[in-house]
Design an enzyme around this catalytic site. Structure first.
Site, PDB file in Angstrom:
ATOM      1  N   ASN A  60      41.291  24.621  -4.997  1.00  0.00           N
ATOM      2  CA  ASN A  60      41.759  23.388  -4.342  1.00  0.00           C
ATOM      3  C   ASN A  60      41.761  22.177  -5.269  1.00  0.00           C
ATOM      4  OD1 ASN A  60      38.920  23.504  -4.376  1.00  0.00           O
ATOM      5  ND2 ASN A  60      38.774  22.028  -2.703  1.00  0.00           N
ATOM      6  N   ARG A  63       0.803  -1.227   0.000  1.00  0.00           N
ATOM      7  CA  ARG A  63       0.000   0.000   0.000  1.00  0.00           C
ATOM      8  C   ARG A  63       0.838   1.280   0.000  1.00  0.00           C
ATOM      9  NH1 ARG A  63      -3.520  -2.227   4.952  1.00  0.00           N
ATOM     10  NH2 ARG A  63      -1.639  -3.503   5.127  1.00  0.00           N
TER      11      ARG A  63
HETATM   12  C1  UD1 Z   1      -2.162  -6.264  10.988  1.00  0.00           C
HETATM   13  C2  UD1 Z   1      -3.067  -7.221  11.780  1.00  0.00           C
HETATM   14  C3  UD1 Z   1      -4.364  -6.489  12.123  1.00  0.00           C
HETATM   15  C4  UD1 Z   1      -4.058  -5.211  12.871  1.00  0.00           C
HETATM   16  C5  UD1 Z   1      -3.094  -4.330  12.095  1.00  0.00           C
HETATM   17  C6  UD1 Z   1      -2.656  -3.170  12.949  1.00  0.00           C
HETATM   18  C7  UD1 Z   1      -2.664  -9.533  10.982  1.00  0.00           C
HETATM   19  C8  UD1 Z   1      -3.171 -10.650  10.157  1.00  0.00           C
HETATM   20  N1  UD1 Z   1      -3.363  -8.392  10.976  1.00  0.00           N
HETATM   21  O1  UD1 Z   1      -2.812  -6.007   9.756  1.00  0.00           O
HETATM   22  O2  UD1 Z   1      -5.183  -7.318  12.906  1.00  0.00           O
HETATM   23  O3  UD1 Z   1      -5.247  -4.499  13.153  1.00  0.00           O
HETATM   24  O4  UD1 Z   1      -1.916  -5.080  11.737  1.00  0.00           O
HETATM   25  O5  UD1 Z   1      -1.820  -2.313  12.269  1.00  0.00           O
HETATM   26  O6  UD1 Z   1      -1.653  -9.715  11.638  1.00  0.00           O
HETATM   27  N2  UD1 Z   1       4.773  -9.007   7.750  1.00  0.00           N
HETATM   28  C9  UD1 Z   1       5.804  -9.932   7.673  1.00  0.00           C
HETATM   29  N3  UD1 Z   1       5.646 -11.041   6.917  1.00  0.00           N
HETATM   30  C10 UD1 Z   1       4.492 -11.321   6.252  1.00  0.00           C
HETATM   31  C11 UD1 Z   1       3.439 -10.368   6.350  1.00  0.00           C
HETATM   32  C12 UD1 Z   1       3.600  -9.228   7.101  1.00  0.00           C
HETATM   33  O7  UD1 Z   1       6.874  -9.737   8.257  1.00  0.00           O
HETATM   34  O8  UD1 Z   1       4.434 -12.359   5.612  1.00  0.00           O
HETATM   35  C13 UD1 Z   1       4.971  -7.780   8.554  1.00  0.00           C
HETATM   36  C14 UD1 Z   1       4.851  -6.528   7.736  1.00  0.00           C
HETATM   37  O9  UD1 Z   1       6.107  -6.162   7.222  1.00  0.00           O
HETATM   38  C15 UD1 Z   1       4.315  -5.504   8.751  1.00  0.00           C
HETATM   39  C16 UD1 Z   1       3.603  -6.350   9.767  1.00  0.00           C
HETATM   40  O10 UD1 Z   1       3.977  -7.696   9.526  1.00  0.00           O
HETATM   41  O11 UD1 Z   1       5.360  -4.799   9.390  1.00  0.00           O
HETATM   42  C17 UD1 Z   1       2.085  -6.225   9.667  1.00  0.00           C
HETATM   43  O12 UD1 Z   1       1.699  -6.524   8.357  1.00  0.00           O
HETATM   44  P1  UD1 Z   1       0.611  -5.644   7.612  1.00  0.00           P
HETATM   45  O13 UD1 Z   1       0.458  -6.145   6.243  1.00  0.00           O
HETATM   46  O14 UD1 Z   1       0.901  -4.195   7.784  1.00  0.00           O
HETATM   47  O15 UD1 Z   1      -0.674  -6.058   8.463  1.00  0.00           O
HETATM   48  P2  UD1 Z   1      -2.077  -5.324   8.484  1.00  0.00           P
HETATM   49  O16 UD1 Z   1      -2.858  -5.709   7.297  1.00  0.00           O
HETATM   50  O17 UD1 Z   1      -1.895  -3.878   8.710  1.00  0.00           O
HETATM   51 CA    CA Z   2      -0.075  -2.615   9.116  1.00  0.00          CA
END
Ligand code: UD1
Ligand code: CA
Length: 472
Positions: free
Chosen positions: A386, A16
Site C-alpha cells: 500500500n 513528590r
Molecule cells: C493538603 C492539605 C492537608 C491534607 C492533604 C490531604 C493544605 C495546606 N494541606 O496537603 O491538610 O491533609 O492535602 O491530601 O491544604 N495546589 C495548588 N496551588 C498551590 C498549592 C497546591 O493548586 O499553590 C494544589 C495541588 O496541585 C494539589 C492540591 O492543591 O492538587 C493539594 O496540594 P498538596 O501539595 O498535594 O497538599 P498536601 O501537602 O498534600
Molecule cells: Ca496532596
C-alpha cells in the site's frame, strides 16, 4: 440536594511525584487523576466546576477540556492562595463552594453528598471532610477541643508533638459558605514552616470569628489519601483495578484470573463474556456479550461485538464484528473494521481496512488501506503493497474473491467481484469481475537435472540451470 459550585486545585508542581508532568495528569486505570475528582463532583451534582491551574497550565487545561472552567494561579503560593484566584469568577455567586484537591483520587460521590448535606443541615460556614487513619503522617491533623468541636487544622510540618499523634486527618475536601470563605482567605498569612498560604488556616480564623465549623468523618479511611508519590499512584491503581474488576464480575463478566486482568475505568463489557488470563482492556473499549477475550490480549479504544473471540492479539482503535474471530497472534490497528463472522487469524496485521461479512484472512497477511467485500478468502502470505515510499494507496477486493497464497497486491488496485488471483502473483493491474489474475514467472522443469548435477559436479551447472538452488 441543593446546588453547589466546586473549585478543584490543580496548580501545584507535585514535587513528590518527581515528574516533569503535573501531578494531576498522571493516570489511574487509564484516567488522569483530576478526572476522577471531576467525575465524582459532577455525579454528586456540582452546578459548575472551576479548576485552578498553574504548573504546565496548558496541559492540565487540555486534559480538563470542557469539564471545568480553568483559572490560572501563575505562582503557586499554597492551597489558600490557589482558592483566592477564583474569587472574581465566583463574584456573582452566593451559596456553597466545595473545594477539593485535584489529587483527592479516593473521593466518592457518597462522601461528597454527605459533606454537602451536613454542611447545609448545620448551616455551618465551613465543613471539612476528614477521615481516621492508622498512620496520619503527611496529612493535616484535625484538632478538636475538649468539647469535641473542630478548632483548627494543623499541617504536619507545623504540628506540636501532641498534635502529631492525632489520627483524624484533613481530606482536603471542604464545603464553605462563599462569602465567609473569601473573607477568611483575605486574612491568612504565609506564617508557617513552608511559607505558604494554607487553605486550612481559614478554619481557625472562622472559629475565632465565632462562626460554626463542622467536620464530617468519612467511613472510608482512604478518603483523605491524596496521591503525592508514585508509590501512592501505584497503590491507587491497584485499589481501583480491584473495584473495576469486582463491579464487572458482579455484573456478569467472567474473569478466570482477576489478578492478571487489567481493565480501565470506562471499559464496558457485556454479560457472559469471558476474559482469560493476562489480558489488558483499555481506554474507551466496549465489548459485547458472550465474547471470549484472551489469553494474552491487549485491547485499546476498540469495539467488540457480541460473540466475538480474540486470542493473543493486540487490537487498537478497531471494530470487531459479531462472532468475528481474531488471532492467535493478530494485530488490528487504527481504523480496522471486521464485519460479522469474519476472521483475522494467525500473524495477520490489519490497518485502516475493512473485512466484509464472512470473509477470512486466516494466516500471515498484511492488509493496509484495503476494502475487502464479503465472503472473500485471502490466502496465506498475501500482502497489500500500500505504500510507495511517499503515499498510501487503496486496495479494493470485491465480494466473493479468492486470493491465492503469497500474493502481492500492488496498490492502487482492484480485484473485481468473484475473481480469482493465482497463488504467488504480484498483481499490479486491476483484475476484472470473474477473471483469473495470474502474474508469476512461468515454471519449466529441467529433466534429469539432479542426475546431471551429481555426475558433473557443481562446476558445470550453469547459474540459469541451477533452478534457484544455487547458494553463492
Ligand atoms: C493538603 C492539605 C492537608 C491534607 C492533604 C490531604 C493544605 C495546606 N494541606 O496537603 O491538610 O491533609 O492535602 O491530601 O491544604 N495546589 C495548588 N496551588 C498551590 C498549592 C497546591 O493548586 O499553590 C494544589 C495541588 O496541585 C494539589 C492540591 O492543591 O492538587 C493539594 O496540594 P498538596 O501539595 O498535594 O497538599 P498536601 O501537602 O498534600
Ligand atoms: Ca496532596
Amino acid at each position: 440536594m441543593p446546588g453547589f459550585q466546586a473549585v478543584v486545585l490543580a496548580a501545584g508542581l507535585g514535587t513528590r511525584m518527581r515528574s516533569r508532568l503535573p501531578k494531576v495528569v498522571h493516570e489511574i486505570c487509564g484516567k488522569p487523576m483530576i478526572m476522577l475528582v471531576l467525575d465524582v463532583l459532577e455525579a454528586a451534582g456540582a452546578e459548575r466546576i472551576y479548576t485552578v491551574v498553574g504548573h504546565m497550565a496548558e496541559l492540565v487545561e487540555e486534559v480538563v477540556g470542557e469539564r471545568a472552567v480553568c483559572i490560572l494561579q501563575s505562582e503557586q503560593k499554597g492551597t489558600g492562595h490557589a482558592v483566592m484566584q477564583v474569587e472574581d469568577a465566583l463574584s456573582a455567586y452566593e451559596g456553597t463552594v466545595l473545594v477539593a484537591a485535584g489529587d483527592a483520587a479516593y473521593l466518592s460521590e457518597e462522601d461528597v453528598r454527605s459533606l454537602v448535606n451536613h454542611h447545609l443541615e448545620t448551616r455551618a460556614s465551613a465543613t471539612v471532610l476528614s477521615s481516621i487513619v492508622k498512620d496520619p503522617s503527611g496529612y493535616g491533623r484535625v484538632v478538636r477541643g475538649a468539647s469535641g468541636r473542630v478548632e483548627r487544622i494543623v499541617e504536619e510540618k507545623d504540628c506540636s508533638p501532641e498534635e502529631a499523634l492525632i489520627k483524624e486527618v484533613n481530606s482536603s475536601v471542604y464545603c464553605f459558605e462563599k462569602r465567609r470563605l473569601f473573607d477568611a482567605l483575605s486574612r491568612i498569612t504565609p506564617d508557617n514552616v513552608q511559607g505558604e498560604y494554607y487553605l486550612t488556616d481559614v478554619i481557625e480564623i472562622m472559629i475565632k470569628d465565632g462562626l460554626r465549623v463542622e467536620a464530617v468523618i468519612s467511613k472510608d479511611p482512604l478518603a483523605a489519601q491524596g496521591i503525592n508519590t508514585r508509590v501512592q499512584l501505584a497503590e491507587a491503581e491497584k485499589i481501583f483495578r480491584d473495584r473495576i474488576r469486582e463491579r464487572l464480575m458482579l455484573s456478569g463478566v467472567t474473569m478466570v484470573d482477576p489478578a492478571t486482568t487489567f481493565i480501565d475505568f470506562d471499559v464496558i463489557i457485556g454479560q457472559d463474556t469471558k476474559i482469560l488470563p493476562f489480558s489488558i482492556i483499555r481506554g474507551k473499549t466496549v465489548i459485547g456479550k458472550n465474547c471470549i477475550i484472551g489469553p494474552f490480549t491487549h485491547i485499546i479504544d476498540s469495539t467488540v461485538s457480541d460473540g466475538a473471540s480474540i486470542s493473543n492479539a493486540v487490537v487498537v482503535g478497531a471494530e470487531v464484528g459479531k462472532e468475528a474471530s481474531v488471532g492467535p497472534y493478530a494485530y488490528l490497528r487504527e481504523g480496522t473494521r471486521l464485519f460479522e463472522k469474519s476472521k483475522a487469524g494467525t500473524f495477520v496485521e490489519v490497518k485502516k481496512s475493512t473485512v466484509g461479512k464472512g470473509s477470512k484472512v486466516p494466516h500471515q497477511t498484511y492488509l493496509g488501506d484495503a476494502t475487502v467485500g464479503k465472503d472473500v478468502n485471502i490466502g496465506a502470505g498475501t500482502i497489500t503493497c500500500n505504500y510507495d515510499g511517499y503515499k498510501k494507496h487503496p486496495t479494493i477486493i470485491a465480494d466473493g474473491v479468492f486470493i491465492g497464497s503469497n500474493t502481492n497486491l500492488v496498490a492502487p488496485v482492484k480485484i473485481g467481484k468473484g475473481a480469482y488471483v493465482a497463488a504467488g502473483s504480484t498483481i499490479t493491474q486491476d483484475v476484472p469481475e470473474g477473471a483469473l489474475g495470474i502474474a508469476r514467472g512461468k515454471q519449466r522443469n529441467i529433466e534429469d537435472w539432479v542426475k546431471r548435477q551429481k555426475r558433473e559436479g557443481k562446476k558445470s551447472g550453469s547459474e540459469e540451470e541451477s533452478g534457484g538452488t544455487c547458494d553463492k
